[in-house]
Design a protein around this motif. Structure first.
Motif, PDB file in Angstrom:
ATOM      1  N   ARG A 128      34.911  -7.877  12.884  1.00  0.00           N
ATOM      2  CA  ARG A 128      33.466  -8.130  12.770  1.00  0.00           C
ATOM      3  C   ARG A 128      33.224  -9.613  13.056  1.00  0.00           C
ATOM      4  NH1 ARG A 128      33.975  -3.906   8.556  1.00  0.00           N
ATOM      5  NH2 ARG A 128      32.270  -2.435   8.832  1.00  0.00           N
ATOM      6  N   ARG A 137      34.526  -6.931  18.049  1.00  0.00           N
ATOM      7  CA  ARG A 137      33.155  -6.440  18.154  1.00  0.00           C
ATOM      8  C   ARG A 137      32.264  -7.673  18.300  1.00  0.00           C
ATOM      9  NH1 ARG A 137      29.921  -3.637  13.884  1.00  0.00           N
ATOM     10  NH2 ARG A 137      30.310  -5.349  12.503  1.00  0.00           N
ATOM     11  N   ASN A 164      28.913   4.061   9.348  1.00  0.00           N
ATOM     12  CA  ASN A 164      28.022   3.478   8.329  1.00  0.00           C
ATOM     13  C   ASN A 164      26.590   3.470   8.847  1.00  0.00           C
ATOM     14  OD1 ASN A 164      30.508   2.887   7.240  1.00  0.00           O
ATOM     15  ND2 ASN A 164      30.458   0.740   7.814  1.00  0.00           N
ATOM     16  N   ARG A 171      21.225   2.113   4.303  1.00  0.00           N
ATOM     17  CA  ARG A 171      22.554   2.031   3.687  1.00  0.00           C
ATOM     18  C   ARG A 171      22.628   0.977   2.592  1.00  0.00           C
ATOM     19  NH1 ARG A 171      26.164  -0.712   8.603  1.00  0.00           N
ATOM     20  NH2 ARG A 171      27.539  -1.563   7.023  1.00  0.00           N
TER      21      ARG A 171
END
Ligand code: PEP
Ligand code: MG
Length: 544
Positions: free
Chosen positions: A294, A330, A451, A462
Protein backbone atom coordinates in the motif's frame (compact mmCIF):
# COMPACT_ATOMS: atom_id res chain seq x y z
CA UNK A 1 -13.06 -3.27 35.57
CA UNK A 2 -14.14 -5.39 32.58
CA UNK A 3 -15.18 -3.71 29.32
CA UNK A 4 -16.81 -5.46 26.40
CA UNK A 5 -16.36 -4.59 22.74
CA UNK A 6 -15.69 -6.33 19.47
CA UNK A 7 -12.49 -8.03 18.44
CA UNK A 8 -10.98 -7.24 15.07
CA UNK A 9 -7.97 -9.49 15.58
CA UNK A 10 -7.41 -12.28 18.05
CA UNK A 11 -4.64 -12.74 20.57
CA UNK A 12 -3.81 -11.80 24.14
CA UNK A 13 -1.94 -8.69 25.23
CA UNK A 14 -0.89 -7.89 28.77
CA UNK A 15 0.68 -4.56 29.64
CA UNK A 16 0.16 -1.00 30.76
CA UNK A 17 -2.63 1.07 29.25
CA UNK A 18 -1.71 4.33 27.52
CA UNK A 19 -4.19 6.87 26.23
CA UNK A 20 -3.52 8.22 22.77
CA UNK A 21 -4.25 11.92 22.64
CA UNK A 22 -4.96 13.45 19.29
CA UNK A 23 -2.26 15.77 18.10
CA UNK A 24 -4.54 18.77 18.03
CA UNK A 25 -5.30 18.44 21.75
CA UNK A 26 -5.73 21.90 23.15
CA UNK A 27 -2.96 22.97 25.47
CA UNK A 28 -4.28 24.89 28.46
CA UNK A 29 -2.58 27.97 29.83
CA UNK A 30 -1.88 27.40 33.51
CA UNK A 31 -0.23 29.83 35.91
CA UNK A 32 2.69 28.20 37.67
CA UNK A 33 4.43 29.12 40.91
CA UNK A 34 7.88 27.57 40.54
CA UNK A 35 9.39 28.96 37.34
CA UNK A 36 12.73 27.24 37.81
CA UNK A 37 11.11 23.83 38.20
CA UNK A 38 8.94 24.48 35.13
CA UNK A 39 11.99 25.30 33.00
CA UNK A 40 13.63 22.11 34.25
CA UNK A 41 10.52 20.16 33.25
CA UNK A 42 10.82 21.58 29.75
CA UNK A 43 14.57 20.82 29.52
CA UNK A 44 14.04 17.26 30.65
CA UNK A 45 11.18 16.71 28.14
CA UNK A 46 13.33 18.20 25.37
CA UNK A 47 16.18 15.82 26.20
CA UNK A 48 13.76 12.85 26.17
CA UNK A 49 12.50 14.02 22.78
CA UNK A 50 16.07 14.11 21.47
CA UNK A 51 16.72 10.59 22.73
CA UNK A 52 13.54 9.37 20.98
CA UNK A 53 14.62 11.04 17.76
CA UNK A 54 18.08 9.49 17.95
CA UNK A 55 16.45 6.07 18.25
CA UNK A 56 14.06 6.82 15.41
CA UNK A 57 17.03 7.88 13.27
CA UNK A 58 18.80 4.55 13.87
CA UNK A 59 15.60 2.63 13.13
CA UNK A 60 14.87 4.57 9.95
CA UNK A 61 18.48 4.24 8.81
CA UNK A 62 18.13 0.47 8.85
CA UNK A 63 14.65 0.39 7.37
CA UNK A 64 14.45 3.18 4.83
CA UNK A 65 18.01 4.37 4.27
CA UNK A 66 19.95 7.53 5.01
CA UNK A 67 18.05 9.96 2.77
CA UNK A 68 14.76 9.26 4.55
CA UNK A 69 16.29 8.97 8.01
CA UNK A 70 17.91 12.42 7.82
CA UNK A 71 14.76 14.17 8.93
CA UNK A 72 15.18 12.77 12.45
CA UNK A 73 18.66 14.27 12.63
CA UNK A 74 17.33 17.62 11.47
CA UNK A 75 14.67 17.43 14.18
CA UNK A 76 17.28 16.81 16.87
CA UNK A 77 19.22 19.87 15.72
CA UNK A 78 16.09 21.99 15.71
CA UNK A 79 15.44 21.06 19.32
CA UNK A 80 18.86 22.53 20.14
CA UNK A 81 18.13 25.79 18.37
CA UNK A 82 19.00 28.66 20.71
CA UNK A 83 16.23 31.05 19.64
CA UNK A 84 13.59 28.36 20.03
CA UNK A 85 14.83 27.35 23.48
CA UNK A 86 15.21 30.91 24.71
CA UNK A 87 11.76 31.87 23.57
CA UNK A 88 10.31 29.01 25.66
CA UNK A 89 12.28 29.65 28.83
CA UNK A 90 11.70 33.42 28.56
CA UNK A 91 8.00 32.87 28.31
CA UNK A 92 7.94 30.59 31.37
CA UNK A 93 10.10 33.13 33.22
CA UNK A 94 8.22 36.31 32.33
CA UNK A 95 4.63 35.11 31.99
CA UNK A 96 4.70 32.37 34.63
CA UNK A 97 3.02 29.87 32.32
CA UNK A 98 3.26 26.08 32.17
CA UNK A 99 5.89 24.51 29.87
CA UNK A 100 3.23 22.97 27.57
CA UNK A 101 1.76 26.39 26.85
CA UNK A 102 5.18 27.97 26.29
CA UNK A 103 6.17 25.23 23.83
CA UNK A 104 2.85 25.50 21.99
CA UNK A 105 3.28 29.28 21.66
CA UNK A 106 6.85 28.94 20.40
CA UNK A 107 5.62 26.32 17.97
CA UNK A 108 2.99 28.73 16.63
CA UNK A 109 5.35 31.67 16.32
CA UNK A 110 8.24 29.82 14.74
CA UNK A 111 6.11 27.85 12.31
CA UNK A 112 4.36 31.04 11.15
CA UNK A 113 7.75 32.68 10.70
CA UNK A 114 9.02 29.77 8.57
CA UNK A 115 5.80 29.54 6.57
CA UNK A 116 6.16 33.21 5.59
CA UNK A 117 9.67 32.74 4.16
CA UNK A 118 10.36 32.87 0.43
CA UNK A 119 12.78 29.96 0.32
CA UNK A 120 10.90 26.68 -0.34
CA UNK A 121 13.23 24.69 1.93
CA UNK A 122 12.72 27.07 4.85
CA UNK A 123 8.95 27.10 4.27
CA UNK A 124 8.89 23.34 4.77
CA UNK A 125 10.50 23.72 8.19
CA UNK A 126 7.19 25.10 9.50
CA UNK A 127 5.79 21.58 9.70
CA UNK A 128 8.98 20.37 11.39
CA UNK A 129 8.75 22.97 14.16
CA UNK A 130 5.19 21.83 14.84
CA UNK A 131 6.29 18.23 14.82
CA UNK A 132 9.12 18.65 17.33
CA UNK A 133 6.97 20.85 19.55
CA UNK A 134 4.14 18.31 19.59
CA UNK A 135 6.64 15.66 20.58
CA UNK A 136 7.84 17.75 23.54
CA UNK A 137 4.27 18.64 24.55
CA UNK A 138 3.15 15.03 24.60
CA UNK A 139 6.16 14.05 26.70
CA UNK A 140 5.26 16.87 29.11
CA UNK A 141 1.65 15.68 29.21
CA UNK A 142 2.70 12.10 29.72
CA UNK A 143 0.42 10.96 26.90
CA UNK A 144 1.09 9.22 23.66
CA UNK A 145 0.67 11.43 20.64
CA UNK A 146 1.63 9.05 17.96
CA UNK A 147 5.25 10.01 17.81
CA UNK A 148 6.18 9.78 21.42
CA UNK A 149 5.52 6.43 23.05
CA UNK A 150 7.89 5.76 25.94
CA UNK A 151 10.24 2.85 26.41
CA UNK A 152 7.77 0.29 27.68
CA UNK A 153 5.40 -1.28 25.12
CA UNK A 154 1.78 -0.38 25.85
CA UNK A 155 -1.84 -1.24 25.12
CA UNK A 156 -2.96 1.83 23.22
CA UNK A 157 -6.40 3.31 23.99
CA UNK A 158 -7.86 5.78 21.50
CA UNK A 159 -11.17 7.19 20.28
CA UNK A 160 -10.15 6.13 16.82
CA UNK A 161 -6.93 6.18 14.84
CA UNK A 162 -6.60 7.59 11.34
CA UNK A 163 -4.04 6.00 9.01
CA UNK A 164 -2.05 9.25 9.15
CA UNK A 165 -1.78 8.74 12.91
CA UNK A 166 -0.93 5.05 12.93
CA UNK A 167 1.95 5.60 10.51
CA UNK A 168 3.64 7.81 13.08
CA UNK A 169 3.53 5.22 15.84
CA UNK A 170 6.63 3.41 16.93
CA UNK A 171 4.98 0.06 16.32
CA UNK A 172 7.48 -1.91 18.33
CA UNK A 173 6.00 -0.20 21.40
CA UNK A 174 2.36 -1.18 20.76
CA UNK A 175 1.01 -4.41 22.27
CA UNK A 176 -2.58 -3.90 21.18
CA UNK A 177 -4.99 -1.31 19.78
CA UNK A 178 -8.21 -0.60 21.67
CA UNK A 179 -10.56 1.97 20.19
CA UNK A 180 -14.00 3.29 20.93
CA UNK A 181 -14.88 3.75 17.26
CA UNK A 182 -13.42 2.22 14.09
CA UNK A 183 -14.60 -0.87 12.21
CA UNK A 184 -13.46 -4.36 11.31
CA UNK A 185 -12.13 -3.20 7.98
CA UNK A 186 -10.60 0.06 9.06
CA UNK A 187 -6.91 0.47 8.48
CA UNK A 188 -6.13 0.21 12.19
CA UNK A 189 -7.62 -3.28 12.10
CA UNK A 190 -5.55 -4.10 9.03
CA UNK A 191 -2.46 -2.76 10.76
CA UNK A 192 -3.13 -4.91 13.83
CA UNK A 193 -3.29 -7.97 11.58
CA UNK A 194 -0.04 -7.00 9.90
CA UNK A 195 1.59 -6.59 13.29
CA UNK A 196 -0.02 -9.76 14.59
CA UNK A 197 -1.36 -8.07 17.72
CA UNK A 198 -4.89 -8.18 19.17
CA UNK A 199 -7.21 -5.24 18.54
CA UNK A 200 -10.61 -4.29 19.92
CA UNK A 201 -13.19 -1.77 18.77
CA UNK A 202 -16.38 -0.50 20.36
CA UNK A 203 -14.91 -0.29 23.88
CA UNK A 204 -16.37 2.46 26.05
CA UNK A 205 -13.38 4.73 26.65
CA UNK A 206 -15.20 7.71 28.10
CA UNK A 207 -13.19 7.31 31.31
CA UNK A 208 -9.95 6.54 29.51
CA UNK A 209 -7.98 9.14 31.43
CA UNK A 210 -8.60 7.19 34.63
CA UNK A 211 -7.22 4.06 33.00
CA UNK A 212 -4.01 5.70 31.82
CA UNK A 213 -0.95 3.94 33.28
CA UNK A 214 -2.91 1.05 34.84
CA UNK A 215 -2.33 -2.59 33.96
CA UNK A 216 -4.61 -4.08 31.37
CA UNK A 217 -5.37 -7.29 29.52
CA UNK A 218 -6.75 -7.43 26.00
CA UNK A 219 -8.57 -10.62 25.17
CA UNK A 220 -8.82 -10.49 21.40
CA UNK A 221 -10.71 -13.78 21.31
CA UNK A 222 -13.66 -12.52 23.31
CA UNK A 223 -13.50 -8.76 22.65
CA UNK A 224 -12.75 -7.95 26.28
CA UNK A 225 -10.57 -5.37 27.99
CA UNK A 226 -9.64 -5.89 31.66
CA UNK A 227 -8.50 -2.79 33.49
CA UNK A 228 -6.47 -3.33 36.64
CA UNK A 229 -7.17 -7.10 36.67
CA UNK A 230 -6.91 -9.18 39.84
CA UNK A 231 -4.08 -11.67 40.29
CA UNK A 232 -6.25 -14.63 39.39
CA UNK A 233 -7.31 -13.15 36.03
CA UNK A 234 -3.76 -12.06 35.33
CA UNK A 235 -2.30 -15.50 35.87
CA UNK A 236 -5.08 -17.12 33.81
CA UNK A 237 -4.23 -14.85 30.87
CA UNK A 238 -0.49 -15.26 31.31
CA UNK A 239 -1.04 -18.97 30.88
CA UNK A 240 -3.22 -18.44 27.80
CA UNK A 241 -0.57 -16.21 26.32
CA UNK A 242 2.06 -18.88 26.82
CA UNK A 243 -0.17 -21.40 25.01
CA UNK A 244 -0.64 -18.91 22.21
CA UNK A 245 3.12 -18.52 21.84
CA UNK A 246 3.40 -22.28 21.69
CA UNK A 247 0.86 -22.43 18.82
CA UNK A 248 2.78 -19.72 16.99
CA UNK A 249 5.96 -21.75 17.33
CA UNK A 250 4.16 -24.77 15.85
CA UNK A 251 3.05 -22.69 12.88
CA UNK A 252 6.64 -21.61 12.34
CA UNK A 253 7.39 -25.22 11.50
CA UNK A 254 5.48 -24.58 8.27
CA UNK A 255 8.18 -22.17 7.16
CA UNK A 256 9.89 -23.32 4.01
CA UNK A 257 7.00 -25.64 3.13
CA UNK A 258 4.97 -25.34 -0.07
CA UNK A 259 1.42 -24.00 -0.33
CA UNK A 260 0.03 -27.20 -1.76
CA UNK A 261 -3.12 -29.16 -1.03
CA UNK A 262 -3.06 -32.88 -0.22
CA UNK A 263 -4.06 -33.59 -3.82
CA UNK A 264 -1.33 -31.43 -5.28
CA UNK A 265 -3.00 -28.10 -6.11
CA UNK A 266 -0.57 -25.20 -5.59
CA UNK A 267 -1.29 -21.55 -4.98
CA UNK A 268 0.87 -18.46 -4.44
CA UNK A 269 0.60 -17.07 -0.94
CA UNK A 270 1.80 -13.49 -0.70
CA UNK A 271 1.65 -10.86 2.04
CA UNK A 272 0.29 -7.30 2.27
CA UNK A 273 2.46 -4.48 3.57
CA UNK A 274 2.10 -0.76 4.26
CA UNK A 275 5.70 0.21 4.82
CA UNK A 276 9.27 -0.79 4.15
CA UNK A 277 9.57 -1.94 7.76
CA UNK A 278 6.81 -4.54 7.25
CA UNK A 279 9.11 -6.52 4.94
CA UNK A 280 10.68 -8.01 8.06
CA UNK A 281 7.28 -9.53 8.95
CA UNK A 282 6.87 -10.85 5.42
CA UNK A 283 10.20 -12.63 5.57
CA UNK A 284 9.66 -13.87 9.12
CA UNK A 285 6.38 -15.47 8.02
CA UNK A 286 7.84 -16.88 4.82
CA UNK A 287 5.44 -15.38 2.27
CA UNK A 288 6.25 -16.13 -1.38
CA UNK A 289 6.16 -12.45 -2.22
CA UNK A 290 4.36 -9.19 -1.56
CA UNK A 291 0.91 -9.13 -3.13
CA UNK A 292 0.00 -5.61 -2.05
CA UNK A 293 2.34 -2.82 -1.05
CA UNK A 294 0.00 0.00 0.00
CA UNK A 295 2.31 2.71 -1.30
CA UNK A 296 0.08 5.53 -0.07
CA UNK A 297 1.56 5.03 3.39
CA UNK A 298 4.76 6.62 2.08
CA UNK A 299 2.68 9.71 1.38
CA UNK A 300 0.90 9.52 4.73
CA UNK A 301 4.24 9.32 6.54
CA UNK A 302 5.60 12.48 4.93
CA UNK A 303 4.92 16.14 5.57
CA UNK A 304 5.07 16.84 1.87
CA UNK A 305 4.92 14.99 -1.46
CA UNK A 306 7.59 12.28 -1.27
CA UNK A 307 10.18 12.95 -3.93
CA UNK A 308 11.06 10.53 -6.72
CA UNK A 309 14.35 9.79 -4.95
CA UNK A 310 12.70 9.03 -1.60
CA UNK A 311 10.15 6.73 -3.25
CA UNK A 312 12.79 5.09 -5.41
CA UNK A 313 14.85 4.36 -2.26
CA UNK A 314 11.84 2.79 -0.52
CA UNK A 315 10.75 0.60 -3.47
CA UNK A 316 14.33 -0.44 -4.17
CA UNK A 317 14.87 -1.43 -0.53
CA UNK A 318 11.73 -3.57 -0.59
CA UNK A 319 12.64 -5.19 -3.92
CA UNK A 320 16.19 -5.91 -2.77
CA UNK A 321 15.14 -7.29 0.61
CA UNK A 322 12.70 -9.61 -1.11
CA UNK A 323 15.63 -10.91 -3.15
CA UNK A 324 13.92 -11.64 -6.44
CA UNK A 325 10.53 -12.62 -5.01
CA UNK A 326 7.57 -10.78 -6.50
CA UNK A 327 6.69 -7.34 -5.07
CA UNK A 328 3.39 -5.87 -6.26
CA UNK A 329 3.31 -2.13 -5.67
CA UNK A 330 -0.16 -0.61 -5.62
CA UNK A 331 -0.02 3.00 -6.77
CA UNK A 332 -1.23 5.81 -4.57
CA UNK A 333 -4.65 5.09 -3.08
CA UNK A 334 -5.59 8.11 -1.01
CA UNK A 335 -8.89 9.83 -0.41
CA UNK A 336 -11.80 8.50 1.65
CA UNK A 337 -10.37 7.36 5.01
CA UNK A 338 -6.76 8.03 3.95
CA UNK A 339 -6.40 11.79 3.98
CA UNK A 340 -3.12 13.60 3.43
CA UNK A 341 -3.09 17.27 4.51
CA UNK A 342 -0.69 18.56 1.90
CA UNK A 343 -2.87 17.29 -0.96
CA UNK A 344 -5.22 20.09 0.03
CA UNK A 345 -8.32 18.24 -1.01
CA UNK A 346 -11.71 19.80 -0.84
CA UNK A 347 -14.14 18.45 1.71
CA UNK A 348 -16.56 16.04 0.06
CA UNK A 349 -20.07 14.97 0.93
CA UNK A 350 -19.29 11.37 0.08
CA UNK A 351 -15.55 10.77 0.09
CA UNK A 352 -15.67 6.98 -0.37
CA UNK A 353 -17.30 7.65 -3.72
CA UNK A 354 -15.30 10.75 -4.35
CA UNK A 355 -12.01 12.06 -5.58
CA UNK A 356 -9.69 9.23 -4.66
CA UNK A 357 -7.02 6.78 -5.80
CA UNK A 358 -6.56 6.49 -9.57
CA UNK A 359 -8.94 9.40 -10.08
CA UNK A 360 -6.48 11.72 -8.36
CA UNK A 361 -3.53 10.19 -10.21
CA UNK A 362 -5.09 10.66 -13.64
CA UNK A 363 -6.04 14.21 -12.76
CA UNK A 364 -2.85 15.36 -11.03
CA UNK A 365 -0.53 13.68 -13.45
CA UNK A 366 2.69 15.17 -12.09
CA UNK A 367 2.17 13.30 -8.80
CA UNK A 368 1.43 10.05 -10.62
CA UNK A 369 4.38 10.41 -12.94
CA UNK A 370 6.79 10.89 -10.04
CA UNK A 371 5.55 7.64 -8.54
CA UNK A 372 5.64 5.71 -11.82
CA UNK A 373 9.22 6.86 -12.48
CA UNK A 374 10.27 5.75 -8.98
CA UNK A 375 8.63 2.33 -9.39
CA UNK A 376 10.09 1.72 -12.85
CA UNK A 377 13.56 2.77 -11.69
CA UNK A 378 13.31 0.42 -8.70
CA UNK A 379 12.15 -2.44 -10.95
CA UNK A 380 15.74 -2.91 -12.03
CA UNK A 381 16.66 -4.16 -8.54
CA UNK A 382 14.21 -7.04 -8.13
CA UNK A 383 10.91 -8.43 -9.41
CA UNK A 384 8.39 -5.63 -9.22
CA UNK A 385 4.83 -5.65 -10.53
CA UNK A 386 2.57 -2.65 -10.47
CA UNK A 387 -1.16 -2.43 -9.90
CA UNK A 388 -3.74 0.31 -9.99
CA UNK A 389 -6.57 0.83 -7.49
CA UNK A 390 -10.26 1.72 -7.94
CA UNK A 391 -10.47 1.06 -11.65
CA UNK A 392 -13.91 1.41 -13.23
CA UNK A 393 -13.19 1.58 -16.97
CA UNK A 394 -11.02 0.46 -19.85
CA UNK A 395 -10.44 4.13 -20.62
CA UNK A 396 -8.60 4.59 -17.32
CA UNK A 397 -6.35 1.63 -18.06
CA UNK A 398 -5.56 3.05 -21.49
CA UNK A 399 -4.68 6.42 -19.97
CA UNK A 400 -2.41 4.69 -17.45
CA UNK A 401 -0.69 2.81 -20.25
CA UNK A 402 -0.02 6.06 -22.09
CA UNK A 403 1.61 7.47 -18.98
CA UNK A 404 3.71 4.36 -18.53
CA UNK A 405 4.89 4.68 -22.13
CA UNK A 406 5.87 8.30 -21.47
CA UNK A 407 7.76 7.35 -18.34
CA UNK A 408 9.63 4.57 -20.11
CA UNK A 409 10.57 6.91 -22.96
CA UNK A 410 11.93 9.43 -20.44
CA UNK A 411 13.96 6.82 -18.63
CA UNK A 412 15.35 5.55 -21.94
CA UNK A 413 16.36 9.04 -22.86
CA UNK A 414 18.03 9.58 -19.50
CA UNK A 415 19.78 6.22 -19.73
CA UNK A 416 18.21 5.01 -16.47
CA UNK A 417 17.76 1.22 -16.30
CA UNK A 418 14.42 -0.51 -15.66
CA UNK A 419 12.78 -3.83 -16.34
CA UNK A 420 9.56 -4.66 -18.11
CA UNK A 421 7.05 -4.61 -15.31
CA UNK A 422 4.00 -6.84 -15.09
CA UNK A 423 0.91 -4.64 -14.81
CA UNK A 424 -2.37 -5.40 -13.14
CA UNK A 425 -5.44 -3.76 -11.70
CA UNK A 426 -7.36 -4.08 -8.52
CA UNK A 427 -10.90 -5.25 -8.95
CA UNK A 428 -12.73 -3.41 -6.19
CA UNK A 429 -15.74 -1.89 -7.89
CA UNK A 430 -18.78 -3.75 -9.24
CA UNK A 431 -18.13 -1.97 -12.57
CA UNK A 432 -14.70 -3.57 -12.85
CA UNK A 433 -16.20 -6.99 -12.08
CA UNK A 434 -18.81 -6.66 -14.79
CA UNK A 435 -16.35 -5.55 -17.46
CA UNK A 436 -13.54 -7.83 -16.27
CA UNK A 437 -13.71 -9.62 -19.65
CA UNK A 438 -12.72 -6.35 -21.35
CA UNK A 439 -10.23 -5.28 -18.70
CA UNK A 440 -8.50 -8.67 -18.89
CA UNK A 441 -7.43 -7.88 -22.45
CA UNK A 442 -5.46 -4.89 -21.17
CA UNK A 443 -3.47 -6.25 -18.23
CA UNK A 444 -1.41 -9.18 -16.93
CA UNK A 445 -3.27 -9.81 -13.68
CA UNK A 446 -6.23 -8.98 -11.46
CA UNK A 447 -6.10 -8.63 -7.70
CA UNK A 448 -9.47 -8.40 -6.00
CA UNK A 449 -9.81 -5.79 -3.25
CA UNK A 450 -12.64 -7.39 -1.33
CA UNK A 451 -12.68 -4.66 1.32
CA UNK A 452 -13.83 -2.03 -1.14
CA UNK A 453 -15.67 -4.45 -3.40
CA UNK A 454 -17.87 -5.45 -0.44
CA UNK A 455 -18.40 -1.80 0.50
CA UNK A 456 -19.47 -0.80 -3.02
CA UNK A 457 -21.50 -3.92 -3.75
CA UNK A 458 -23.48 -3.95 -0.53
CA UNK A 459 -23.59 -0.14 -0.27
CA UNK A 460 -22.12 -0.37 3.22
CA UNK A 461 -19.47 2.10 4.37
CA UNK A 462 -16.57 -0.10 5.51
CA UNK A 463 -15.68 2.56 8.11
CA UNK A 464 -19.06 2.73 9.78
CA UNK A 465 -19.01 0.72 13.03
CA UNK A 466 -22.83 0.70 13.16
CA UNK A 467 -22.93 -1.36 9.97
CA UNK A 468 -20.17 -3.75 10.91
CA UNK A 469 -22.61 -6.55 11.62
CA UNK A 470 -24.18 -6.45 8.17
CA UNK A 471 -20.91 -5.86 6.29
CA UNK A 472 -20.90 -9.42 5.02
CA UNK A 473 -17.99 -10.32 2.76
CA UNK A 474 -19.46 -13.83 2.47
CA UNK A 475 -22.56 -12.40 0.77
CA UNK A 476 -23.57 -14.51 -2.22
CA UNK A 477 -23.21 -11.42 -4.43
CA UNK A 478 -19.53 -11.16 -3.50
CA UNK A 479 -18.85 -14.86 -4.00
CA UNK A 480 -20.48 -14.75 -7.43
CA UNK A 481 -18.40 -11.72 -8.34
CA UNK A 482 -15.19 -13.49 -7.37
CA UNK A 483 -16.06 -16.36 -9.70
CA UNK A 484 -16.88 -14.01 -12.59
CA UNK A 485 -13.51 -12.29 -12.21
CA UNK A 486 -11.50 -15.52 -12.05
CA UNK A 487 -13.21 -16.91 -15.14
CA UNK A 488 -12.92 -13.72 -17.17
CA UNK A 489 -9.29 -13.26 -16.15
CA UNK A 490 -8.31 -16.80 -17.04
CA UNK A 491 -10.00 -16.62 -20.46
CA UNK A 492 -7.53 -13.89 -21.42
CA UNK A 493 -4.50 -15.44 -19.72
CA UNK A 494 -4.46 -13.17 -16.65
CA UNK A 495 -3.61 -14.62 -13.29
CA UNK A 496 -6.13 -13.71 -10.57
CA UNK A 497 -5.68 -13.17 -6.84
CA UNK A 498 -7.32 -11.67 -3.78
CA UNK A 499 -5.58 -9.01 -1.68
CA UNK A 500 -8.52 -7.84 0.45
CA UNK A 501 -8.96 -9.11 3.99
CA UNK A 502 -11.27 -11.90 2.80
CA UNK A 503 -8.26 -13.66 1.25
CA UNK A 504 -7.16 -14.66 4.76
CA UNK A 505 -10.53 -16.09 5.75
CA UNK A 506 -9.69 -19.76 6.17
CA UNK A 507 -13.36 -20.77 6.09
CA UNK A 508 -13.24 -19.82 2.40
CA UNK A 509 -9.78 -21.11 1.43
CA UNK A 510 -11.27 -24.24 -0.07
CA UNK A 511 -13.85 -22.22 -2.02
CA UNK A 512 -11.12 -19.93 -3.38
CA UNK A 513 -9.01 -22.84 -4.53
CA UNK A 514 -11.98 -24.50 -6.18
CA UNK A 515 -12.92 -21.27 -7.92
CA UNK A 516 -9.45 -21.33 -9.44
CA UNK A 517 -7.65 -18.46 -7.75
CA UNK A 518 -3.92 -18.33 -8.47
CA UNK A 519 -2.90 -16.18 -5.54
CA UNK A 520 -3.96 -15.01 -2.10
CA UNK A 521 -2.30 -12.04 -0.47
CA UNK A 522 -2.88 -11.77 3.27
CA UNK A 523 -1.52 -10.00 6.34
CA UNK A 524 1.96 -11.34 7.12
CA UNK A 525 0.66 -12.79 10.39
CA UNK A 526 -1.90 -14.88 8.48
CA UNK A 527 0.45 -16.48 5.95
CA UNK A 528 1.29 -19.56 7.99
CA UNK A 529 -2.29 -20.04 9.16
CA UNK A 530 -3.54 -20.02 5.55
CA UNK A 531 -0.66 -22.30 4.53
CA UNK A 532 -1.67 -24.72 7.26
CA UNK A 533 -5.25 -24.69 5.94
CA UNK A 534 -4.17 -25.25 2.32
CA UNK A 535 -1.92 -28.16 3.26
CA UNK A 536 -4.81 -29.93 4.98
CA UNK A 537 -7.27 -29.61 2.10
CA UNK A 538 -8.12 -32.28 -0.40
CA UNK A 539 -9.97 -30.67 -3.31
CA UNK A 540 -10.72 -33.95 -5.03
CA UNK A 541 -12.92 -35.08 -2.14
CA UNK A 542 -15.95 -32.86 -2.76
CA UNK A 543 -17.21 -30.44 -5.36
CA UNK A 544 -18.13 -26.80 -4.78
C1 PEP B 1 -9.35 -3.58 -0.69
O1 PEP B 1 -10.11 -2.63 -0.91
O2 PEP B 1 -9.74 -4.75 -0.51
C2 PEP B 1 -7.88 -3.36 -0.61
C3 PEP B 1 -7.06 -4.39 -0.56
O3 PEP B 1 -7.42 -2.09 -0.56
P1 PEP B 1 -7.54 -1.13 0.73
O4 PEP B 1 -7.97 -1.97 1.89
O5 PEP B 1 -6.21 -0.52 0.94
O6 PEP B 1 -8.57 -0.13 0.29
MG1 MG C 1 -9.31 -0.75 -1.64
Amino acid sequence: MVLKGKSVFGGIAIGRLAVYKKKDTQVKRIKIADKKAEIERFVSARETAKEQLARLYEKALKEVGEVNAMIFEVHQMMLDDMDYNESISNMIQTQEVNAEFAVASASDNFSKMFAAMEDEYMKERAADVKDISNRVISILQGTVDGTAIGEEPVILLADDLAPSETVQLDKSKVLSFVTQYGSTNSHTAILARTMNIPALIGIDLNNADEMNGKWGIVDGYHGTLYVDPDIETLSKYEKMKEEEEHKKRLLLELKGKENVTLDGRKIHLYANIGSVADVANVLANDADGIGLFRSEFLYLESQNYPTEEAQFAAYKTVAENMAGKKVIIRTLDIGADKQVDYFDMEKEENPAMGYRAIRICLDRKEIFKTQLRAIYRASYYGTISIMFPMIISVKEVKQIKEMIAEVKAELDEEGLPYKDVETGIMIETPAAVLISDLLAKEVDFFSIGTNDLTQYTLAIDRQNPKLDDIYDAHHEAILRMLKIVVDNGHKEGCWVGICGELGADTTLTETFLKMGFDELSVSPSMVLKVRDKIRNLNLSERDV
